[in-house]
Write a protein that holds these residues in place. Structure first.
Motif, short mmCIF file in Angstrom:
data_model
loop_
_atom_site.label_atom_id
_atom_site.label_comp_id
_atom_site.label_asym_id
_atom_site.label_seq_id
_atom_site.Cartn_x
_atom_site.Cartn_y
_atom_site.Cartn_z
N THR A 2 0.83 -1.21 0.00
CA THR A 2 0.00 0.00 0.00
C THR A 2 0.86 1.25 0.00
O THR A 2 0.62 2.21 -0.74
N ALA A 3 1.90 1.25 0.85
CA ALA A 3 2.80 2.40 0.90
C ALA A 3 3.53 2.59 -0.42
O ALA A 3 3.72 3.72 -0.90
N LEU A 4 3.94 1.48 -1.04
CA LEU A 4 4.64 1.57 -2.33
C LEU A 4 3.72 2.12 -3.42
O LEU A 4 4.14 2.92 -4.25
N ARG A 5 2.47 1.71 -3.39
CA ARG A 5 1.52 2.23 -4.38
C ARG A 5 1.31 3.73 -4.20
O ARG A 5 1.26 4.49 -5.15
N ARG A 6 1.22 4.13 -2.91
CA ARG A 6 1.10 5.57 -2.66
C ARG A 6 2.36 6.30 -3.10
O ARG A 6 2.30 7.41 -3.64
N GLY A 7 3.50 5.66 -2.86
CA GLY A 7 4.76 6.30 -3.25
C GLY A 7 4.87 6.44 -4.76
O GLY A 7 5.39 7.45 -5.26
N LEU A 8 4.40 5.44 -5.51
CA LEU A 8 4.44 5.52 -6.97
C LEU A 8 3.54 6.64 -7.45
O LEU A 8 3.91 7.41 -8.36
N ASP A 9 2.36 6.76 -6.84
CA ASP A 9 1.45 7.83 -7.24
C ASP A 9 1.96 9.20 -6.78
O ASP A 9 1.68 10.21 -7.43
N GLY A 10 2.69 9.21 -5.65
CA GLY A 10 3.13 10.49 -5.09
C GLY A 10 4.50 10.94 -5.53
O GLY A 10 5.03 11.93 -5.01
N SER B 84 14.18 -4.54 -0.81
CA SER B 84 13.18 -4.42 0.24
C SER B 84 11.78 -4.25 -0.29
O SER B 84 10.81 -4.48 0.44
N PHE B 85 11.61 -3.81 -1.53
CA PHE B 85 10.25 -3.57 -2.02
C PHE B 85 9.95 -4.24 -3.37
O PHE B 85 8.78 -4.46 -3.69
N ILE B 86 10.98 -4.56 -4.16
CA ILE B 86 10.70 -5.20 -5.46
C ILE B 86 10.00 -6.55 -5.29
O ILE B 86 9.05 -6.85 -6.02
N VAL C 217 3.90 -4.44 -9.83
CA VAL C 217 5.16 -4.46 -10.55
C VAL C 217 4.98 -4.03 -12.00
O VAL C 217 5.89 -3.48 -12.62
N CYS C 218 3.78 -4.26 -12.57
CA CYS C 218 3.50 -3.79 -13.93
C CYS C 218 3.45 -2.27 -13.96
O CYS C 218 3.96 -1.63 -14.89
N ASP C 219 2.79 -1.67 -12.95
CA ASP C 219 2.74 -0.21 -12.87
C ASP C 219 4.14 0.36 -12.69
O ASP C 219 4.49 1.40 -13.27
N LEU C 220 4.94 -0.35 -11.88
CA LEU C 220 6.31 0.10 -11.64
C LEU C 220 7.12 0.03 -12.93
O LEU C 220 7.88 0.96 -13.26
N GLY C 221 6.97 -1.06 -13.69
CA GLY C 221 7.70 -1.18 -14.96
C GLY C 221 7.26 -0.13 -15.96
O GLY C 221 8.08 0.43 -16.71
N ARG C 222 5.97 0.15 -16.01
CA ARG C 222 5.45 1.16 -16.94
C ARG C 222 6.05 2.53 -16.61
O ARG C 222 6.46 3.28 -17.50
#
Length: 874
Positions: A618-626, A665-667, A676-681
């Motif tokens: 959840t924190a990683l998703r927020r971090g990607l958006d933020g 720690s997060f991958i 991980v797809c959002d991260l790759g994009r």
């Protein structure tokens, strides 16, 4: 030849019967008599219909009040959880006593039925028979079903009588009063039905469900609003509104409104309120109904009296003509009209679907028609008997096999035969489809969907019996190697053998299911402790791991697979089958991580680990958006020129409160979900955009290529091609400047990997295999792989063992043989660089040259190599 004539033709007799009264009445009274007579008849008929409706409505109300205490008693006696209590034992006991007393007293209902008999005998008799069946029902569910059917039939009869009254040309005040009666009658009937429906749900009768109750509840409130908003008789509307505002009505409406808003289990307190308040509300509404009915009867009687008075005046004028024609009419009726009337009545009954006995008497013409009608009725009875037998499922009885005489009978029999054949075929197909939908085609075990159904049922049984349910998730180890080595047919045979062994290992009541692929589960009920489940898991591992002799293989050659088992136990009250399967899956994942071939139990530690992983995701998703994620770049040096020719983009997380979080720690958390797809994009878009910024700046970083790591999950998605093309289009860079890096294991684990890699190469994107040498790819496969570059894993480059050095040289030579570029990873020492130069390696990256750094800190210096193979920055 002229046919002989016997007696007077029927047409002449009928003409005489019609002409004499018509001519006489037309001469004396004409149209006026017909008009008055019709009005008198309409008024009397309307009055009779209204009285019949009122009488049957009283029966319906009595039945409705009889069923309420029966259902209330059943609901009060039904076991409930603490959350659904809402009443003290004393209140429940008093309510049970009251409902039992009311349920035992059926005198009011019987009195209403008896009172309705003189008005609507058939309706009353039908009600009496149905009522007797409802009272003797074996259980509340069956009883309520029969009561509900009786109430529905009585409502239909009441509506029929009222509609019949409306079709009789009623005028003025009588029509308005009848409108009020219809509205009040419908609202009162729905009031009883909404209470009964709710109590049936509370009693668990099974004849109705919550959706039925909501429909009746909504219909009642609409009907009550229609009564209040009616302007035909404001007094009736006010009386209904006063009844609705009574204390009992408000209590009942409050309970039912709360039940409509919530789908939880009805509380005992609400049942107590209904049991004690419904009779009072019903009495108030019944008073309004009696008032409306009284107004209709009084106005209908007044209109009938007025019509009769006018008719009497006209009939005096017609008396002479009627007296003159009476004798002839009576004689003709004896000879013709009576049998003709009987025949007409019997014809109407047959047309309405009643197969009555036809009397064959009267004039010759009437006899001929009666004989034909009797033959038709006999044939219809035969057809009806065949239809009843088919409907009852008795498809092989004598009635069905014997055709009806005549051509029509032969046609009907052929149709019946086709229906029977189609019925048997449909049953067979339905059984086949039901089995296929619930079972795995390969092993005949329950499939994933059926597994969830069986698990859900087991959890419900355990909740009722205060027991526990165990689920063992069995994941085969090294199964893919069998498919790759011997083919999918061998893999299918192995799965069937494994399924059979598991079935032989478990207890008789345990259920073995196949989720798909090489994943199985075992559902165990009546679990006493986790040790028994662990023991069963170990027995399953031993059974699955035994050698298997497959068809087509040499007798001495057997295959082996292993198994890892995850165990999860459903806690008391837990009814989520999906959650139990997920817990067992998480446990088997830990078993595989622990070295395979072991049993792991889902425990609090694993639950906490999953919870922490979910929080991190959840924190990683927020971090990607933020915008908390950044890319660091590590140069890749051309060992021939010593200059940076490309960079590898590496994801870093600048997490608030934690600093720079390393990818390890997060991958893995991102890899376990679609994140991980959002991260790759994002990485594709950011890396290509950075190349554009460096090109605009000019200098040593202009013109560099970039490599971006793509996960196996992302590579398996169809939208990967769109993500790459979108990044290239947005940045405008050439496709050849982008390299996607994949791990060697992706080529084995993802079936769509090769197809998507070929598509990427077709648009010009380069492909590199990262960490080459650590997976299962053989050198002989390189010629068939859609790749451009091999990246040799750091474990081979940094190893001091001589054998690894030979392996590195072999990999470089093999790659060059297939025209592939080679990049060595993890170069940290001059000796390693010297060995790579000696082996003609194309490029290298590592701490010897530069660490991964932010985009603005990418070093500008080239790296020179001397003759001894030592490196130095220039």
């Amino acid at each position: 030849m002229t046919p002989s004539r016997r007696g007077r033709p029927l047409q002449s007799t009928l003409l005489a019967l019609v002409l004499v009264p018509v001519v006489g009445l037309a001469a004396v009274a004409g149209v006026a008599v017909d008009d008055r007579l019709e009005r008198a008849r309409d008024a009397e008929a309307a009055l009779a219909e209204v009285r019949a409706a009122i009488a049957l409505d009283e029966v319906r109300d009595a039945v409705a009040q009889e069923v309420v205490p029966v259902l209330a008693a059943a609901a009060l006696a039904r076991p409930r959880g603490p959350a659904a209590a809402g009443a003290t034992p004393e209140q429940v006991e008093r309510a049970l006593g009251a409902t039992a007393a009311r349920a035992a007293s059926t005198a009011a209902t019987d009195l209403a039925v008896a009172a309705a008999s003189p008005v609507d005998g058939e309706g009353a008799r039908t009600a009496a028979r149905a009522l007797a069946g409802a009272r003797t029902a074996p259980d509340p569910g069956t009883g309520f079903g029969r009561y509900d059917a009786l109430l529905h039939d009585l409502g239909g009869h009441v509506g029929d009588h009222l509609r019949a009254a409306r079709t009789l040309g009623l005028e003025g005040e009588l029509s308005a009063a009848l409108n009020d009666l219809q509205r009040v009658s419908r609202a009162h009937a729905l009031a009883g039905k909404e209470v009964a429906s709710h109590l049936a749900v509370a009693a668990g009768a099974g004849a109705v469900d919550r959706e039925d109750f909501l429909r009746v509840w909504g219909a009642y409130h609409q009907a009550a609003a229609d009564v209040r908003d009616a302007d035909d008789d404001p007094a009736v509307a006010r009386a209904w509104e006063d009844a609705d505002r009574s204390a009992a009505a408000l209590r009942v409406d409050g309970v039912l409104a709360a039940a409509a808003r919530s789908d939880g289990e009805p509380a005992l307190g609400d049942v107590v309120v209904l049991a004690t308040s419904v009779p009072e509300r019903n009495a108030a509404q019944r008073a309004v109904l009696a008032r409306a009915a009284g107004a209709v009867v009084e106005r209908a009687q007044r209109q009938a009296d007025e019509a009769r008075r006018q008719l009497q005046q006209l009939l005096v004028l017609c008396g002479v003509v009627v007296a003159a024609t009476l004798t002839g009419t009576l004689l003709a009726r004896r000879a013709i009209a009576r049998p003709l009337g009987r025949l007409a009545e019997q014809s109407r009954a047959v047309a309405a679907g009643e197969l009555v006995d036809v009397e064959e008497n009267g004039p010759a013409e009437v006899r001929v028609v009666a004989q034909g009608l009797a033959a038709a009725v006999d044939s219809l009875r035969r057809v009806q008997a065949q239809a009843d037998a088919i409907a009852a499922g008795d498809l092989d009885c004598e009635v069905v096999r014997t055709p009806v005489p005549g051509p029509l009978g032969a046609f009907v029999h052929a149709s019946v035969t086709q229906v029977i054949t189609a019925f048997h075929e449909r049953e067979r197909l339905q059984a086949d489809l039901a089995h296929q939908a619930a079972h795995d085609a390969l092993t005949e075990l329950p499939n994933r969907a059926q597994t969830l159904v069986l698990t859900e049922r087991a959890l419900h049984r355990a909740a009722r019996q205060h027991g526990r349910v165990g689920l063992l998730f069995v994941d085969l180890d090294h199964f893919k190697a069998v498919n790759d080595s011997f083919g999918h047919a061998a893999g299918d045979e192995l799965l069937r053998v494994v399924a059979s062994r598991m079935h032989e290992t478990v207890r008789g009541g345990d259920v073995v299911c196949r989720l798909g692929g090489d994943e199985f589960v075992v559902l165990v009920e009546g679990v006493e402790d986790e040790k028994g489940l662990v023991d069963l898991g170990e027995r399953l591992i031993r059974a699955v791991s035994a050698p298997v002799a497959l068809t087509g293989l040499p007798q001495a050659q057997h295959v082996r697979v292993g198994a890892s088992v995850g165990v999860a136990v459903g806690t008391p009250g837990a009814l989520d089958a999906e959650r139990l399967v997920r817990d067992a899956d998480a446990a088997v994942y830990r078993a595989k991580s622990a070295g395979r071939g072991v049993v792991e139990v889902f425990d609090d530690e694993l639950r906490a680990e999953l919870s922490a992983r979910a929080e991190l995701e959840t924190a990683l998703r927020r971090g990607l958006d933020g915008g908390e994620l950044v890319l660091h770049y590590q140069p890749v040096l051309d060992l021939q020129t010593g200059r940076t020719r490309s960079v590898e983009a590496l994801v870093r997380w600048q997490r608030p409160g934690h600093g720079l979080v390393p990818p390890d720690s997060f991958i893995p958390v991102a890899e376990a979900s679609s994140l991980v797809c959002d991260l790759g994009r994002w990485a594709l878009a950011e890396a290509t955009a950075q190349l554009v910024r460096w090109d605009a700046e000019g200098g040593h970083r202009a013109g560099l290529d970039v490599a971006v790591n793509i996960s196996g999950r992302h590579l398996a998605q169809a939208h990967l091609l769109d993500d790459v093309t979108d990044a290239l289009t947005a940045s405008g860079i050439a496709a050849s400047r982008l390299t996607v890096e994949i791990t060697e294991t992706v080529l084995v684990d993802e079936p769509l990997a090769l197809e998507h890699l070929r598509s990427l190469r077709e648009i010009g994107v380069r492909v590199a295999i990262d960490d080459f040498g650590t997976g299962y790819t053989s050198i002989g496969q390189l010629s068939r792989l859609p790749v451009d570059v091999l990246k040799i894993d750091r474990s081979f480059v940094s190893s001091p063992e001589a054998g690894n050095g030979d392996l590195v040289r072999l990999l470089i030579s093999a790659a060059h043989s297939f025209s592939l570029g080679v990049v060595a990873e993890g170069v940290e020492e001059d000796t390693q660089l010297s060995a790579l130069l000696a082996a003609s390696c194309d490029a290298a990256q590592g701490f010897l040259f530069a660490r991964p750094v932010p985009a603005d800190d990418l070093p500008a210096a080239a790296f020179a190599v001397d003759g001894a193979g030592r490196g130095a920055r220039s």
